[in-house]
Design an enzyme around this catalytic site. Structure first.
Site, PDB file in Angstrom:
ATOM      1  CG  HIS A  48      -1.966  -0.994   1.259  1.00 33.37           C
ATOM      2  ND1 HIS A  48      -3.125  -0.829   1.972  1.00 33.37           N
ATOM      3  CD2 HIS A  48      -2.072  -2.204   0.651  1.00 33.37           C
ATOM      4  CE1 HIS A  48      -3.897  -1.873   1.808  1.00 33.37           C
ATOM      5  NE2 HIS A  48      -3.279  -2.734   1.012  1.00 33.37           N
ATOM      6  CD  GLU A 106      -2.111   4.269   3.024  1.00 35.65           C
ATOM      7  OE1 GLU A 106      -3.301   4.527   3.251  1.00 35.65           O
ATOM      8  OE2 GLU A 106      -1.758   3.417   2.182  1.00 35.65           O
ATOM      9  CB  CYS A 166      -6.821  -0.337   5.106  1.00 36.57           C
ATOM     10  SG  CYS A 166      -5.084  -0.878   5.050  1.00 36.57           S
ATOM     11  CB  CYS A 174      -2.320   1.909   5.986  1.00 39.52           C
ATOM     12  SG  CYS A 174      -1.842   0.938   4.535  1.00 39.52           S
TER      13      CYS A 174
END
Length: 158
Positions: free
Chosen positions: A52, A54, A82, A85
């Site tokens: 991801h 992040e 999410c 993260c």
């Protein structure tokens, strides 16, 4: 730079993800007014569920600062993190996260749940809706194209 300027940089990363047919999420990390890391989603390209924006930005910032504690760093991310993260923001000791738009399916910074509100040993400040329309529009465009492509592929397979 203003917070909108930083979010524009995160949007540039989201556009890179879009071009790679990744969900268009971008993130940057800022320390002392300087961008020290930038990343975008690469789950599909890396075939890795943790790729991801992040997480990748945190990894880059940690490498640059030679530290896992990213104290006094701020993250700008185009889509609400999410739970994975959001947990990483806490673990990395990010001071503040600026979010473009909500994730009504998996958001963990206030939409579906608020992991950042729990009494952990570190508190991440949150500010939402920086360039909200731009952040929403890139996601809507991506999923519109994806749905159209999937619909056409289903027609061709019949």
């Amino acid at each position: 730079m203003e917070k909108e300027d930083y979010m524009k940089e995160a949007l540039k990363e989201a556009k890179k993800a879009f071009q790679k047919e990744e969900v268009p999420v971008g993130a940057i990390i800022v320390k002392d007014g300087k961008i020290i890391a930038r990343a975008h989603n690469l789950k599909e390209n890396k075939k890795q569920s943790t790729a991801h924006a992040e997480i990748l930005a945190i990894e880059k910032a940690s490498k640059k600062l030679k530290a896992w504690r990213l104290e006094n760093c701020e993250m700008y991310v185009t889509l609400e993190p999410c739970s994975m993260c959001a947990g990483s923001l806490i673990q990395a000791r990010i001071k503040k996260v600026y979010i473009g738009t909500d994730d009504l399916k998996t958001g963990a910074c206030g939409s579906v749940l608020n992991l950042l509100d729990y009494p952990f040993n570190h508190k991440v400040e949150v500010e939402k809706y920086i360039l909200k329309d731009e952040c929403e529009n890139i996601l809507k465009s991506f999923f519109k194209i994806l749905r159209k492509r999937n619909k056409n592929e289903k027609k061709e397979s019949i």
